[in-house]
Design a protein around this motif. Structure first.
Motif, mmCIF file in Angstrom:
data_model
loop_
_atom_site.group_PDB
_atom_site.id
_atom_site.type_symbol
_atom_site.label_atom_id
_atom_site.label_comp_id
_atom_site.label_asym_id
_atom_site.label_seq_id
_atom_site.Cartn_x
_atom_site.Cartn_y
_atom_site.Cartn_z
ATOM 1 N N ARG A 72 -36.844 42.273 -21.962
ATOM 2 C CA ARG A 72 -35.418 42.124 -21.648
ATOM 3 C C ARG A 72 -34.891 40.716 -21.917
ATOM 4 O O ARG A 72 -33.684 40.494 -21.939
ATOM 5 N N LEU A 73 -35.789 39.731 -22.079
ATOM 6 C CA LEU A 73 -35.357 38.336 -22.215
ATOM 7 C C LEU A 73 -34.478 38.131 -23.436
ATOM 8 O O LEU A 73 -34.738 38.665 -24.502
ATOM 9 N N ARG A 74 -33.446 37.316 -23.278
ATOM 10 C CA ARG A 74 -32.610 36.985 -24.435
ATOM 11 C C ARG A 74 -32.461 35.482 -24.652
ATOM 12 O O ARG A 74 -32.298 35.040 -25.769
ATOM 13 N N ASN A 75 -32.545 34.691 -23.568
ATOM 14 C CA ASN A 75 -32.278 33.259 -23.704
ATOM 15 C C ASN A 75 -33.509 32.399 -23.452
ATOM 16 O O ASN A 75 -33.408 31.246 -23.064
ATOM 17 N N PHE A 76 -34.680 32.950 -23.696
ATOM 18 C CA PHE A 76 -35.913 32.218 -23.410
ATOM 19 C C PHE A 76 -36.316 31.395 -24.631
ATOM 20 O O PHE A 76 -36.436 31.923 -25.736
ATOM 21 N N GLN A 77 -36.504 30.090 -24.412
ATOM 22 C CA GLN A 77 -36.684 29.138 -25.523
ATOM 23 C C GLN A 77 -38.107 28.579 -25.565
ATOM 24 O O GLN A 77 -38.802 28.610 -24.565
ATOM 25 N N PRO A 78 -38.506 28.019 -26.706
ATOM 26 C CA PRO A 78 -39.763 27.259 -26.733
ATOM 27 C C PRO A 78 -39.655 25.953 -25.936
ATOM 28 O O PRO A 78 -40.662 25.367 -25.546
ATOM 29 N N SER A 82 -34.835 24.040 -21.309
ATOM 30 C CA SER A 82 -33.855 25.138 -21.302
ATOM 31 C C SER A 82 -34.285 26.229 -20.335
ATOM 32 O O SER A 82 -33.464 26.797 -19.606
ATOM 33 N N ASN A 83 -35.581 26.525 -20.320
ATOM 34 C CA ASN A 83 -36.057 27.588 -19.438
ATOM 35 C C ASN A 83 -35.987 27.168 -17.974
ATOM 36 O O ASN A 83 -35.805 28.004 -17.094
ATOM 37 N N ALA A 84 -36.112 25.858 -17.723
ATOM 38 C CA ALA A 84 -35.967 25.357 -16.353
ATOM 39 C C ALA A 84 -34.575 25.698 -15.821
ATOM 40 O O ALA A 84 -34.410 26.011 -14.639
ATOM 41 N N ALA A 85 -33.584 25.675 -16.701
ATOM 42 C CA ALA A 85 -32.226 26.020 -16.277
ATOM 43 C C ALA A 85 -32.158 27.492 -15.858
ATOM 44 O O ALA A 85 -31.428 27.846 -14.919
ATOM 45 N N ARG A 99 -32.713 40.014 -7.815
ATOM 46 C CA ARG A 99 -31.490 40.073 -8.633
ATOM 47 C C ARG A 99 -31.781 39.547 -10.028
ATOM 48 O O ARG A 99 -32.500 38.557 -10.189
ATOM 49 N N GLU A 100 -31.184 40.180 -11.036
ATOM 50 C CA GLU A 100 -31.329 39.702 -12.415
ATOM 51 C C GLU A 100 -30.241 38.662 -12.659
ATOM 52 O O GLU A 100 -29.063 38.989 -12.715
ATOM 53 N N THR A 101 -30.651 37.396 -12.785
ATOM 54 C CA THR A 101 -29.670 36.315 -12.841
ATOM 55 C C THR A 101 -29.351 35.916 -14.277
ATOM 56 O O THR A 101 -28.415 35.161 -14.526
ATOM 57 N N SER A 102 -30.130 36.386 -15.212
ATOM 58 C CA SER A 102 -29.885 36.194 -16.644
ATOM 59 C C SER A 102 -30.734 37.288 -17.299
ATOM 60 O O SER A 102 -31.662 37.797 -16.663
ATOM 61 N N PRO A 103 -30.442 37.706 -18.532
ATOM 62 C CA PRO A 103 -31.180 38.858 -19.066
ATOM 63 C C PRO A 103 -32.696 38.641 -19.010
ATOM 64 O O PRO A 103 -33.217 37.685 -19.580
ATOM 65 N N GLY A 104 -33.381 39.518 -18.282
ATOM 66 C CA GLY A 104 -34.834 39.446 -18.191
ATOM 67 C C GLY A 104 -35.373 38.448 -17.188
ATOM 68 O O GLY A 104 -36.586 38.285 -17.083
ATOM 69 N N VAL A 105 -34.507 37.766 -16.448
ATOM 70 C CA VAL A 105 -34.942 36.781 -15.440
ATOM 71 C C VAL A 105 -34.481 37.249 -14.059
ATOM 72 O O VAL A 105 -33.289 37.528 -13.868
ATOM 73 N N PHE A 106 -35.425 37.324 -13.120
ATOM 74 C CA PHE A 106 -35.148 37.894 -11.806
ATOM 75 C C PHE A 106 -35.580 36.908 -10.725
ATOM 76 O O PHE A 106 -36.647 36.309 -10.825
#
Lengths: 193, 193
Positions: A72-78, A82-85, A99-106
């Motif tokens: 489901r992740l869409r904004n996951f970076q190398p 960025s991922n800390a955000a 709760r899903e707070t960003s696509p694929g992040v709960f």
């Protein structure tokens, strides 16, 4: 499905932790984010069949579970900054209901033991002195449990023993958490499971 | 001694590259620094028997070689941002004669081919489709050569072929550079070489 649970004993549960001090002020959040990267990134793209749980147990409002679902992740970076955000966003709401707070992040207020039960169903505890992974019969759909730069506590180890976790080692040298995950993936890739 | 040479085709050679944009403006310097970390860090402390060369080939003043000697390093951190500052320092002087700009960190105006000859003596080229490392007879004191997110150029590959490099693979999946190094170390650790 491959699952990893990484325990951050000091990892910040403050949704405003500083992105510029992940190793210090954020309680070795860099270890957890490097581990999530090792679990989710391939050279080109993401491992969609991977789920990662970060168990954050540091101040000010532990325990928290931040979960990443690869498919489901869409904004996951190398880039871990960025991922800390994404982690900060998942810490904003301290509800016990996930709760899903960003696509694929709960995000949720979930402790270590409850996190095990949410991931499951079988467990592999990666630690020095465990049975060599190259010789181990690994359970299907297992959750691999790793600690940050501290060992798991005796209480945490008891939770794993109670769930029949297989203690598994990766070789003769003590390794960083992200390097351990890389070795697990390679072994599973070679077995094509 | 284990040696790694990592080629950064776009990696900045500007001593003022931004520490806040290692993945972007600094030309994927993050890949090189994560690779150096995988090569040099253990869970507790550094691998003293490791030497790492970063071949920086991006603008504005290529080529450069930044070399880390594990047994001399004193300020090398798990945090890549701190290590990026060491690279900047090593880029300040563009002399062809190598200078130690911080303990264990050396900078010089040196190209890819000359970097190979400085590291040597034998070479292993890590690439997809090479002979599986688990079955390979690896030369002693080899330099393992890896690329960043781009493949080596045909000219670079020819330099390796001319030196009899052994093409070696690490498993079925294409991997990040730092993950590849982790797998090499594990194989060598297991062989106790």
């Amino acid at each position: 499905m491959r699952r990893f649970l990484i325990v951050g004993h000091r990892a910040s549960t403050d949704p405003e932790f500083s992105l510029d001090d992940l190793a210090g002020g954020a309680g070795r959040m860099d270890i957890l984010l490097n581990a999530a990267n090792a679990a989710l990134h391939l050279a080109h793209g993401l491992r969609r069949d991977v789920e990662v749980g970060l168990s954050l147990l540091g101040p000010p409002d532990p325990p928290r579970l931040v979960r990443f679902e690869g498919f489901r992740l869409r904004n996951f970076q190398p880039d871990i900054r960025s991922n800390a955000a994404l982690v900060r966003l998942a810490l904003k709401d301290a509800s016990r209901v996930e709760r899903e707070t960003s696509p694929g992040v709960f995000g949720s207020k979930t402790g270590f033991e409850e996190a095990l039960d949410r991931l499951g169903p079988a467990f592999v505890y990666l630690r020095e002195g465990g049975k060599d992974i190259r010789d181990a019969i690994l359970p299907a759909d297992a959750t691999f449990v790793l600690s940050d730069s501290q060992d798991l506590t005796a209480a945490e180890e008891r939770c794993l023993v109670a769930r029949g976790a297989l203690a598994t080692g990766l070789g003769p040298m003590p390794l960083h958490t992200d390097h351990a995950i890389t070795l697990v993936h390679n072994e599973l890739d070679r077995r094509n499971v």
